[in-house]
Design an enzyme around this catalytic site. Structure first.
Site, PDB file in Angstrom:
ATOM      1  N   CYS A 110      36.553  26.135 -32.608  1.00 20.91           N
ATOM      2  CA  CYS A 110      37.121  27.707 -33.228  1.00 20.91           C
ATOM      3  C   CYS A 110      38.364  28.452 -32.383  1.00 20.91           C
ATOM      4  O   CYS A 110      39.235  27.904 -32.543  1.00 20.91           O
ATOM      5  CB  CYS A 110      35.493  28.471 -33.555  1.00 20.91           C
ATOM      6  N   ASP A 133      33.920  23.231 -43.833  1.00 17.99           N
ATOM      7  CA  ASP A 133      34.129  24.164 -42.971  1.00 17.99           C
ATOM      8  C   ASP A 133      35.022  25.695 -44.187  1.00 17.99           C
ATOM      9  O   ASP A 133      35.896  25.357 -44.192  1.00 17.99           O
ATOM     10  CB  ASP A 133      34.941  23.768 -41.915  1.00 17.99           C
ATOM     11  N   HIS A 191      31.484  24.038 -40.412  1.00 14.66           N
ATOM     12  CA  HIS A 191      32.114  24.447 -38.946  1.00 14.66           C
ATOM     13  C   HIS A 191      30.951  23.832 -37.702  1.00 14.66           C
ATOM     14  O   HIS A 191      31.304  23.601 -36.586  1.00 14.66           O
ATOM     15  CB  HIS A 191      32.390  26.081 -39.167  1.00 14.66           C
TER      16      HIS A 191
END
Lengths: 362, 177
Positions: free
Chosen positions: A153, A307, A336
């Site tokens: 991330c 995502d 995600h």
């Protein structure tokens, strides 16, 4: 015909009984959850603290194999928002446990939980002060001459910026897992944080930092049906003890939001989301320009089809911009979080990462 | 067998009705001023529940529960997609920005006043305020940074001494030869 009817009726009856048993278990489990809630045990893979700088901690996970790959791996997660125990949720459902079992000398950078005193922390400080010292301490502890970086991330653009700025650093491999790079393609967040609508300066000047409750509200807003879906699935699977245990751990994490320091957030939104300066080569950290074409090491970028935080296109952008000869982009099913936790992750995403990194860590 | 296919037909009908509901909802999002959302989604839900009750009256098989779960999941998924589309619009982003601005403008001064009041209260009690603790932790953090810098410098000096020592030892060995 009469026999067939009788058999069919028996079968329907048996299945109803099975369903009723499940339902009884559901009710019992629901009462247990309501009346005797217990904290799930998370982050159980054995580890040692190697170094600390401010709130940041460097942990080394104890090896689970007789020999480990010579090139250690440093995982750089997101800063603020959520806690890093998602990477080591529970035995059998832990990315870190998987990597350790695959023979990796695994290190985790935990940025820490920030308070008001950290509101002056900047992206510059993370990339030009914290990451270099962590890499240095890792190399000292492991006695290795090279390292692999895995950014997840927000950790991915930070890691990529670090590699681009520190060409002298012995980074052999870089992995971008669901990390946004081209912020013009960052979907909902890009739209909502567009400078025409979102005044980040005002927000930070008012609150100092971004409070955890604020972050929680933001994520709930972005996926308003998430809770409905979560609790519907929980009800459906309440009879299954294994499911309930995993749910408790994941749900604890999913509601454990942490604040983001004010200066960091201002820079993150202004330079990354609103200015998209990283991919344009216009980002300056520590007084130097971050040029992603300076990245020459082996690169793997992993995107997830659905995502909505880092859509695949904004993750893949890193592969298109770096100078690396050995580079690969992989797009997996899921979202995600399903890259990093859950059954799908353990079956697909984790073996993909360890399979790519293993031969490159020799 | 025929019951199963009738269930599948009903599922298709449900999906179709769901799609119609979504289209109506998305069309509505682009309109200004915003109409009453309930006016739209209540009939949509009622429409969705009709095939379920029809199915329940036709077939008592436990498979119905699986179908019901599928319907529910598809419904939630469809809603999630519709909301996602709606949120990706400029209209929503602008409305969200305005809401945030109003919220920050309203909460900001209130929070400042509360902070002032609680600090005065703590001072009166002779207790440290949050600001004082924050200042102290910042100072500790600064001292930590200074120590780290000194450590790094000492390491550099030691490394320099070590390389000098080895160079001298090498020179000595060569001299002896």
């Amino acid at each position: 015909m009469a026999q067939w009817n009788a058999d069919a009726q028996q079968e329907i009856l048996r299945r109803w009984q099975e369903e009723m048993t499940r339902h009884t278990k559901r009710v019992a489990k629901a009462m247990e959850l309501g009346l005797r809630p217990s904290e799930p045990q998370v982050g159980q893979t054995p580890r040692d603290l190697i170094y600390r700088k401010g709130k940041a901690r460097l942990y080394r996970y104890r090896p689970a194999t007789e020999t480990v790959h010579p090139v250690p791996l440093l995982m750089v997660p997101n800063l603020g928002i959520s806690r890093p125990y998602i990477f080591d949720l529970q035995p059998g459902n832990s990315f870190i446990e998987h990597m350790v079992k695959q023979g990796f000398d695994f290190y985790l950078l935990d940025w820490g939980v920030f308070g008001e005193e950290d509101n002056g922390l900047t992206v510059d400080h993370c990339v030009v002060a914290i990451l270099p010292i962590m890499v240095k301490k890792l190399l000292q502890a492991s006695e290795a001459s090279a390292v692999s970086l895995l950014g997840y991330c927000m950790g991915a653009p930070l890691s990529a910026s670090y590699v681009a700025l520190h060409q002298e650093s012995p980074v052999r491999n870089l992995i971008n897992m669901a990390g946004p790079i081209d912020f013009e393609q960052a979907g909902l967040f890009s739209t909502l944080m567009d400078k025409r609508h979102f005044d980040v300066e005002k927000l930070v000047d008012t609150f100092g930092g971004v409070p955890a409750d604020f972050i929680r509200a933001g994520f709930k807003l972005l996926k308003p049906t998430a809770d409905l879906s979560t609790y519907t699935n929980l009800w459906w699977n309440l009879w299954n003890d294994h499911y309930v245990e995993s749910f408790k751990a994941l749900n604890t994490w999913a509601n454990d939001y942490t604040p983001i320091p004010g200066c960091f957030f201002k820079q993150w939104v202004g330079d990354f989301y609103q200015g998209n300066r990283l991919i344009k080569g216009e980002l300056h950290l520590g007084g130097r320009r971050v040029d992603l074409t300076n990245i020459h090491c082996s690169l793997l970028a992993v995107g997830a089809e659905t995502d909505y935080i880092s859509p695949p296109a904004c993750v893949k952008a890193l592969v298109d911009v770096v100078a690396s000869q050995d580079k690969e982009y992989v797009e997996l099913h899921g979202g995600h979080i399903s890259l990093i936790a859950g059954r799908k992750a353990s079956k697909v995403a984790w073996p993909e990462v360890s399979g790519w990194l293993g031969p490159r860590s020799q | 067998m025929s019951t199963k296919s009738s269930s599948e037909d009903l599922l298709e009908q449900w999906k179709e009705s769901m799609q119609r509901g979504m289209d109506a909802w998305l069309t509505m999002i682009g309109q200004t001023p915003q109409p009453d959302i309930y006016k739209y989604w209540m009939p949509f839900f009622s429409q969705g529940m009709a095939p379920l009750s029809q199915m329940l009256s036709q077939d008592a098989s436990p498979d119905l529960l699986q179908i019901w779960k599928r319907i529910l999941d598809q419904g939630i998924e469809a809603w999630a997609k519709a909301l996602e589309k709606a949120m990706a619009t400029e209209t929503f982003a602008s409305a969200f920005g305005k809401y945030m601005d109003q919220y920050v403008s309203a909460v900001g001064p209130m929070q400042k006043e509360m902070k002032k009041a609680s600090e005065a209260y703590l001072r009166a009690l002779g207790l440290p305020s949050r600001t004082q603790i924050t200042e102290m932790t910042s100072q500790i953090s600064w001292v930590e940074t200074r120590i780290e810098e000194l450590e790094a410098k000492i390491e550099q000096v030691l490394a320099g001494v070590a390389s000098l020592q080895s160079a001298l030892e090498k020179g000595g060995t060569q001299g002896q030869r």
